[in-house]
Structure formats: structure tokens, C-alpha cells
Scaffold this motif. Structure first.
Motif, PDB file in Angstrom:
ATOM      1  N   VAL A 114      -2.824 -23.621  17.887  1.00  0.00           N
ATOM      2  CA  VAL A 114      -1.888 -22.455  17.410  1.00  0.00           C
ATOM      3  C   VAL A 114      -2.621 -21.695  16.305  1.00  0.00           C
ATOM      4  O   VAL A 114      -3.312 -22.318  15.277  1.00  0.00           O
ATOM      5  N   THR A 115      -2.749 -20.378  16.293  1.00  0.00           N
ATOM      6  CA  THR A 115      -3.479 -19.664  15.425  1.00  0.00           C
ATOM      7  C   THR A 115      -2.473 -18.934  15.039  1.00  0.00           C
ATOM      8  O   THR A 115      -1.827 -18.159  15.592  1.00  0.00           O
ATOM      9  N   GLU A 116      -2.604 -18.691  13.728  1.00  0.00           N
ATOM     10  CA  GLU A 116      -1.752 -17.418  12.888  1.00  0.00           C
ATOM     11  C   GLU A 116      -2.452 -16.386  12.469  1.00  0.00           C
ATOM     12  O   GLU A 116      -3.567 -16.531  11.917  1.00  0.00           O
ATOM     13  N   ARG A 117      -2.277 -15.335  12.930  1.00  0.00           N
ATOM     14  CA  ARG A 117      -2.809 -13.978  12.474  1.00  0.00           C
ATOM     15  C   ARG A 117      -1.837 -13.298  11.806  1.00  0.00           C
ATOM     16  O   ARG A 117      -0.715 -13.340  12.007  1.00  0.00           O
ATOM     17  N   TRP A 118      -2.315 -12.528  10.585  1.00  0.00           N
ATOM     18  CA  TRP A 118      -1.418 -11.618   9.795  1.00  0.00           C
ATOM     19  C   TRP A 118      -1.756 -10.378  10.403  1.00  0.00           C
ATOM     20  O   TRP A 118      -3.001  -9.879  10.113  1.00  0.00           O
ATOM     21  N   ILE A 119      -0.827  -9.528  10.634  1.00  0.00           N
ATOM     22  CA  ILE A 119      -1.187  -8.061  11.315  1.00  0.00           C
ATOM     23  C   ILE A 119      -0.276  -7.165  10.223  1.00  0.00           C
ATOM     24  O   ILE A 119       0.860  -7.285  10.217  1.00  0.00           O
ATOM     25  N   ALA A 120      -0.980  -6.157   9.728  1.00  0.00           N
ATOM     26  CA  ALA A 120      -0.197  -5.169   9.078  1.00  0.00           C
ATOM     27  C   ALA A 120       0.639  -4.394  10.031  1.00  0.00           C
ATOM     28  O   ALA A 120       0.332  -3.983  11.191  1.00  0.00           O
ATOM     29  N   VAL A 121       1.790  -4.140   9.241  1.00  0.00           N
ATOM     30  CA  VAL A 121       2.729  -3.097   9.928  1.00  0.00           C
ATOM     31  C   VAL A 121       2.028  -1.680  10.058  1.00  0.00           C
ATOM     32  O   VAL A 121       1.251  -1.437   9.480  1.00  0.00           O
ATOM     33  N   ALA A 122       2.411  -1.064  11.280  1.00  0.00           N
ATOM     34  CA  ALA A 122       1.568   0.070  11.456  1.00  0.00           C
ATOM     35  C   ALA A 122       1.911   1.382  10.351  1.00  0.00           C
ATOM     36  O   ALA A 122       1.156   2.149  10.146  1.00  0.00           O
ATOM     37  N   ARG A 123       3.030   1.500  10.237  1.00  0.00           N
ATOM     38  CA  ARG A 123       3.489   2.790   9.220  1.00  0.00           C
ATOM     39  C   ARG A 123       4.631   2.318   8.265  1.00  0.00           C
ATOM     40  O   ARG A 123       5.575   1.709   8.857  1.00  0.00           O
ATOM     41  N   VAL A 124       4.543   2.835   6.948  1.00  0.00           N
ATOM     42  CA  VAL A 124       5.602   2.420   6.229  1.00  0.00           C
ATOM     43  C   VAL A 124       5.722   3.814   5.287  1.00  0.00           C
ATOM     44  O   VAL A 124       5.210   4.881   5.425  1.00  0.00           O
ATOM     45  N   VAL A 144      -0.539   0.587  -3.409  1.00  0.00           N
ATOM     46  CA  VAL A 144      -1.662  -0.283  -3.425  1.00  0.00           C
ATOM     47  C   VAL A 144      -1.465  -1.612  -2.428  1.00  0.00           C
ATOM     48  O   VAL A 144      -2.540  -1.823  -1.770  1.00  0.00           O
ATOM     49  N   PRO A 145      -0.220  -2.164  -2.463  1.00  0.00           N
ATOM     50  CA  PRO A 145      -0.390  -3.600  -1.544  1.00  0.00           C
ATOM     51  C   PRO A 145      -0.322  -3.054  -0.141  1.00  0.00           C
ATOM     52  O   PRO A 145      -0.718  -3.871   0.816  1.00  0.00           O
ATOM     53  N   ALA A 146       0.342  -1.809   0.259  1.00  0.00           N
ATOM     54  CA  ALA A 146       0.217  -1.279   1.446  1.00  0.00           C
ATOM     55  C   ALA A 146      -0.911  -1.216   1.985  1.00  0.00           C
ATOM     56  O   ALA A 146      -1.655  -1.429   3.043  1.00  0.00           O
ATOM     57  N   GLN A 147      -2.063  -0.550   1.074  1.00  0.00           N
ATOM     58  CA  GLN A 147      -3.499  -0.353   1.351  1.00  0.00           C
ATOM     59  C   GLN A 147      -4.169  -1.548   1.586  1.00  0.00           C
ATOM     60  O   GLN A 147      -4.952  -1.750   2.620  1.00  0.00           O
ATOM     61  N   VAL A 148      -4.044  -2.465   0.765  1.00  0.00           N
ATOM     62  CA  VAL A 148      -4.684  -3.526   0.478  1.00  0.00           C
ATOM     63  C   VAL A 148      -4.316  -4.565   1.937  1.00  0.00           C
ATOM     64  O   VAL A 148      -5.253  -5.081   2.583  1.00  0.00           O
ATOM     65  N   ALA A 149      -3.064  -4.287   2.296  1.00  0.00           N
ATOM     66  CA  ALA A 149      -2.490  -5.070   3.567  1.00  0.00           C
ATOM     67  C   ALA A 149      -3.243  -4.392   4.888  1.00  0.00           C
ATOM     68  O   ALA A 149      -3.299  -5.279   5.966  1.00  0.00           O
ATOM     69  N   GLY A 150      -3.657  -3.377   4.903  1.00  0.00           N
ATOM     70  CA  GLY A 150      -4.455  -2.563   5.962  1.00  0.00           C
ATOM     71  C   GLY A 150      -3.478  -1.795   6.876  1.00  0.00           C
ATOM     72  O   GLY A 150      -3.733  -1.211   7.870  1.00  0.00           O
ATOM     73  N   VAL A 151      -2.359  -1.323   6.151  1.00  0.00           N
ATOM     74  CA  VAL A 151      -1.643  -0.141   6.784  1.00  0.00           C
ATOM     75  C   VAL A 151      -2.270   1.038   6.713  1.00  0.00           C
ATOM     76  O   VAL A 151      -2.639   1.861   5.934  1.00  0.00           O
ATOM     77  N   GLU A 152      -2.118   1.528   8.214  1.00  0.00           N
ATOM     78  CA  GLU A 152      -2.935   2.802   8.441  1.00  0.00           C
ATOM     79  C   GLU A 152      -2.058   4.027   8.049  1.00  0.00           C
ATOM     80  O   GLU A 152      -2.888   5.060   7.922  1.00  0.00           O
ATOM     81  N   VAL A 208       9.012   5.229  10.648  1.00  0.00           N
ATOM     82  CA  VAL A 208       8.364   4.260   9.799  1.00  0.00           C
ATOM     83  C   VAL A 208       8.789   2.789  10.386  1.00  0.00           C
ATOM     84  O   VAL A 208       9.919   2.810  10.980  1.00  0.00           O
ATOM     85  N   ASP A 209       8.091   1.714  10.126  1.00  0.00           N
ATOM     86  CA  ASP A 209       8.642   0.562  10.501  1.00  0.00           C
ATOM     87  C   ASP A 209       9.129  -0.245   9.170  1.00  0.00           C
ATOM     88  O   ASP A 209       9.795  -1.111   9.476  1.00  0.00           O
ATOM     89  N   VAL A 210       8.448  -0.019   8.055  1.00  0.00           N
ATOM     90  CA  VAL A 210       9.116  -0.573   6.752  1.00  0.00           C
ATOM     91  C   VAL A 210       9.387   0.632   5.866  1.00  0.00           C
ATOM     92  O   VAL A 210       8.491   1.417   5.654  1.00  0.00           O
ATOM     93  N   ILE A 211      10.376   0.202   4.834  1.00  0.00           N
ATOM     94  CA  ILE A 211      10.658   0.824   3.854  1.00  0.00           C
ATOM     95  C   ILE A 211      10.820   0.283   2.741  1.00  0.00           C
ATOM     96  O   ILE A 211      11.454  -0.469   2.532  1.00  0.00           O
ATOM     97  N   THR A 212      10.054   0.732   1.609  1.00  0.00           N
ATOM     98  CA  THR A 212       9.830  -0.088   0.394  1.00  0.00           C
ATOM     99  C   THR A 212      10.140   1.050  -0.621  1.00  0.00           C
ATOM    100  O   THR A 212      10.098   2.294  -0.561  1.00  0.00           O
ATOM    101  N   GLY A 213      10.450   0.549  -2.031  1.00  0.00           N
ATOM    102  CA  GLY A 213      10.527   1.119  -3.294  1.00  0.00           C
ATOM    103  C   GLY A 213      12.336   1.356  -3.760  1.00  0.00           C
ATOM    104  O   GLY A 213      13.055   1.208  -2.885  1.00  0.00           O
ATOM    105  N   PHE A 390       4.084  -6.164   3.753  1.00  0.00           N
ATOM    106  CA  PHE A 390       3.375  -5.230   4.783  1.00  0.00           C
ATOM    107  C   PHE A 390       2.894  -6.029   6.001  1.00  0.00           C
ATOM    108  O   PHE A 390       1.969  -5.315   6.605  1.00  0.00           O
ATOM    109  N   LEU A 391       2.930  -7.318   5.950  1.00  0.00           N
ATOM    110  CA  LEU A 391       2.209  -8.170   6.964  1.00  0.00           C
ATOM    111  C   LEU A 391       3.324  -8.918   8.020  1.00  0.00           C
ATOM    112  O   LEU A 391       4.298  -9.334   7.290  1.00  0.00           O
TER     113      LEU A 391
END
Length: 433
Positions: A114-124, A144-152, A208-213, A390-391
Motif C-alpha cells: 500500500v502506497t500513500e501519495r499526497w496530492i495537492a488539490v487543483a484549485r483553491v 504560503v501553505p497552498a503554494q508549498v503544498a503545490g496548488v497550481e 475551486v476545490d477548497v475555500i479557506t480564510g 491543501f493535500l
């Protein structure tokens, strides 16, 4: 100014009911917000534009801020503020880079992994409030956390300001430019949440896929409505500070920290928990002195005298620890002898500030920690905004024929026990070929 609660004889089972708390009725706000969000889902930006005119008093024909406006805002930003934002971003990146999750491969049995991959959501969609203050720091804490997570794809939403020609505050725009965010919309309130969730095809605004703030009660209500359509971080309530302090604390420091949170909003909660009545008296005197000197005196007085704020007297620090755990503050300061030891025993808090030299305002701007934190008791089960927000964790399951054959009897037995024979058959069929 701060009312006083004596909980020295109160049992742990009664603490939650006894502690002060702001009354915020998100459920009632739903009645006002539901028609608006439903209208946005049907009509898109035209519904948003009408709401912006109604609530913000400005007609915004084109909500997206142009790249030139972003660049101009950065060019015109006060140098000291720019330097402070650059340092805030640098420190936030250090902390959030350490939160990255790596792919993990686990061999369960020979031939079965079993492999666990962490994938960033596409859009926030990141919400930055406008309200009583300007919050470029919230741009940093969300982006900053969205960018570090890899959100494009990152879109920032912030209220249109009449005094700035229907655009968000220039400092908000400058912070976005510093972070390289070029998709910024002059939309606030519940309508921003609706637009982020449903988008507008004609204007090319993708959902978007996720709303924060954080935001006001109407933003919280709108988040509740769209949850499921999109992910959300939390339904943020009024800001809170709790200070656990003993006789070693400097009353001037404690008073300043309580006032700093009261400055946000008349509903902001400032709670001192102490086993020293003498400290409580000294803090009261300091609060009176310092409130008279602060800019937002009336707002601070209302917040500190409200039912959500109090000084809580406890028997000792052990009971104090139980009190702050029951309160589960958004921000918790520990200003005691051996503060780190007490801080490590806290179970419930959004962020813990340890010792005399770590005020909450440090965390608001430049500690490196994130200031988007759980409020209203939710720190009992929720965390502050982070890279993980964001993952998505996704499992990859790989089994060889031999590994499946080995476990097949167990799968079939459990399928029969649950009266789901087709589940077992899906394994059995692979053993008979």
C-alpha cells in the motif's frame, strides 16, 4: 472592565458551561445567505455584482484585478511594510516547508503493498476579509501553505472598497503581488464564497476545490452552505485569546495581549486564567490604563466588557490547565514559571504561545506559524491552516496473485459476515482461473 469569574470550587464537568463565550449564531445567518448563494449558483457573477452593490455600496463590472493594478500596488507600498511582508513570507515558508508530506510505500505482506501519495488539490479560493481592519498578513497565511503544498491554481477574494475605486485595499493587492498571485477578485462576504464555489463561465472564473480564510458570520454561513460542493477549512468565529498566567507574569504584558485581541472586533474574546488574585487586580489596573491610550478605545472596551471576556480565578495551575483545555482557545498564551512544561500538557488550543516573549501578535505576523486557527471550541478536534489543508492522501493498493490468494479466505469470510457475497465473489473468481 473584565468581569471576574471565581471557578475555584467548580468541578471539571461544569467548566464548559461556566466559561465565557461569544454568541455567534451561524444558523440564523443562513436565512439571509441561502437565497444569495443559491442565486449565485444559478446566475453566476450578475448575482454577485448585485450583492456587492447592495452590501459594499460599489458597482463592480469587472471583478478581476488587472496585473497592472497589482504591480502598481506593490510599487506604491510603504517600504517598511514591504520589508515586513517579505520577512513574514520568508518565515512562514520555513515552517510550512517542514510540513511537506512524502510518499510512503508499505509492504503489508510479500507481494502486497500500500502506497500513500499526497496530492495537492487543483484549485483553491482564499478569502481575505476587509471589515474593520486590513489583513495583508492573511494573504500570507493562506497563500504560503497552498503554494508549498503545490496548488497550481490560486484565486484570492477580498471585498471591493469604495474608497479604492471598487478594488480591494492596495496593501492586500501588494501582498498578492509579492507572492506571485495574479488572480485576485474584488468580491467579499458570502458572495465571494458563492462565486468561488460555483464560478462564472462567462467571465472565465473556474470553481475551486477548497475555500479557506476567516470572515464574518455571513462568510461562515456561506461556507456551511457550500461544504460538500467544495472543501472548507472551518467556519471561523470571532477571535479569541486565553492567557494562563501565575504571579510571575508581568501584568502590563498580560493586559497588552488581552487588548490586542479585543482590538479586532467588539465580539472578540479576551480571557485571563490565573491562580493569583493579586495578578488579576494588577491586570485590571493595567487594562484601564492601556485602553485609554489605544487607538480603538471604544471597540476594545466593548469587547473586554462583553460576556465573552473575563478574568477566571482558579485554585492552582492544575485547575487552570483544565480550564484552558475546556475553553480550547484559538490563541493560548502560557505566561508562568516553567511555561514550556505547562504548554506541553495542553491538549486543546489552536496555537500555544510559550513564555513572556511570545505574544499572540508575533504569531499574527512573523513567528512563522499560521494565524488561521480554529475558534469557538473547535480546537478540541480541529487544527490551524497548514500545508495538509491543501493535500489529499491517496492509497495505491498493489497485490500479486499469490498475495491475493493468501488473504482470499479472510476477505470471503468478512464479506459473508456482512451479507455482501458479491464482494467475496470478486475475490473468489480470481482464484478459479
Amino acid at each position: 472592565m473584565l468581569r471576574r469569574l471565581d471557578l475555584t470550587s467548580t468541578g471539571s464537568a461544569d467548566l464548559r458551561r461556566a466559561l465565557p463565550r461569544a454568541r455567534v449564531d451561524v444558523h440564523s445567518a443562513l436565512a439571509a445567505v441561502t437565497p444569495l448563494v443559491e442565486d449565485i449558483a444559478k446566475r453566476g457573477y450578475p448575482a454577485v455584482r448585485e450583492a456587492t452593490l447592495k452590501f459594499d455600496g460599489v458597482d463592480v463590472a469587472e471583478p478581476r484585478v488587472t496585473p497592472q493594478r497589482l504591480a502598481d500596488a506593490l510599487d506604491q507600498l510603504d517600504r517598511a511594510v514591504r520589508d515586513a511582508l517579505v520577512e513574514s513570507i520568508r518565515r512562514a515558508r520555513i515552517v510550512h516547508e517542514a510540513q511537506r508530506r512524502e510518499t510512503v510505500d508499505v509492504q503489508v505482506v510479500p507481494g502486497g503493498t500500500v502506497t500513500e501519495r499526497w496530492i495537492a488539490v487543483a484549485r483553491v479560493g482564499l478569502y481575505v476579509p476587509g471589515g474593520l481592519a486590513v489583513y495583508p498578513s492573511s494573504v500570507v497565511m493562506n497563500v504560503v501553505p497552498a503554494q508549498v503544498a503545490g496548488v497550481e491554481s490560486i484565486a484570492v477574494f477580498s471585498p471591493a472598497q469604495k474608497e479604492f475605486g471598487g478594488r480591494p485595499h492596495p496593501t492586500i493587492l501588494a501582498a498578492c503581488a509579492l507572492l506571485g498571485v495574479d488572480e485576485v477578485y474584488a468580491v467579499g462576504g458570502a458572495q465571494a464564497v458563492g462565486l468561488a464555489a460555483y464560478g462564472d463561465a462567462e467571465l472565465g472564473i473556474e470553481p475551486v476545490d477548497v475555500i479557506t480564510g476567516p470572515g464574518n458570520v455571513y462568510v461562515a454561513a456561506a461556507k456551511r452552505l457550500v461544504r460538500g460542493v467544495v472543501g472548507i477549512d472551518a467556519e471561523a468565529g470571532p477571535t479569541e485569546i486565553a492567557v494562563l498566567a501565575d504571579a510571575t507574569a508581568d501584568p502590563a504584558h498580560v493586559a497588552a495581549d488581552l487588548i490586542s485581541q479585543a482590538e479586532h472586533d467588539t465580539l472578540a474574546a479576551s480571557v485571563l486564567v490565573t491562580d493569583s488574585p493579586e495578578l488579576a487586580d494588577a491586570v485590571d489596573a493595567e487594562v484601564e490604563r492601556q485602553v485609554a491610550l489605544t487607538k480603538h478605545t471604544e471597540r476594545v472596551r466593548i469587547a473586554l466588557s462583553g460576556e465573552q471576556s473575563a478574568t477566571v480565578i482558579v485554585r492552582d495551575l492544575e485547575q487552570g490547565l483544565a480550564v484552558v483545555d475546556a475553553y480550547a482557545a484559538e490563541h493560548l498564551e502560557i505566561i508562568t514559571a516553567d511555561a514550556r512544561r505547562w504548554a506541553e500538557r495542553v491538549g486543546n488550543a489552536g496555537c500555544i504561545f510559550v513564555g513572556a516573549h511570545a505574544p499572540v501578535s508575533l504569531g499574527d505576523y512573523c513567528a512563522g506559524s499560521n494565524h488561521v486557527l480554529p475558534t469557538g471550541c473547535t480546537a478540541r478536534h480541529a487544527s490551524g491552516l497548514s500545508v495538509q489543508s491543501f493535500l489529499k492522501g491517496v492509497h495505491l493498493v498493489e497485490y500479486t496473485a499469490d498475495a491475493l490468494a493468501e488473504v482470499a479466505p479472510h476477505v470471503i469470510a468478512l464479506a459473508e459476515a456482512e451479507d455482501l457475497p458479491a464482494h467475496g465473489a470478486a475475490v473468489a473468481i480470481r482464484q478459479n482461473r
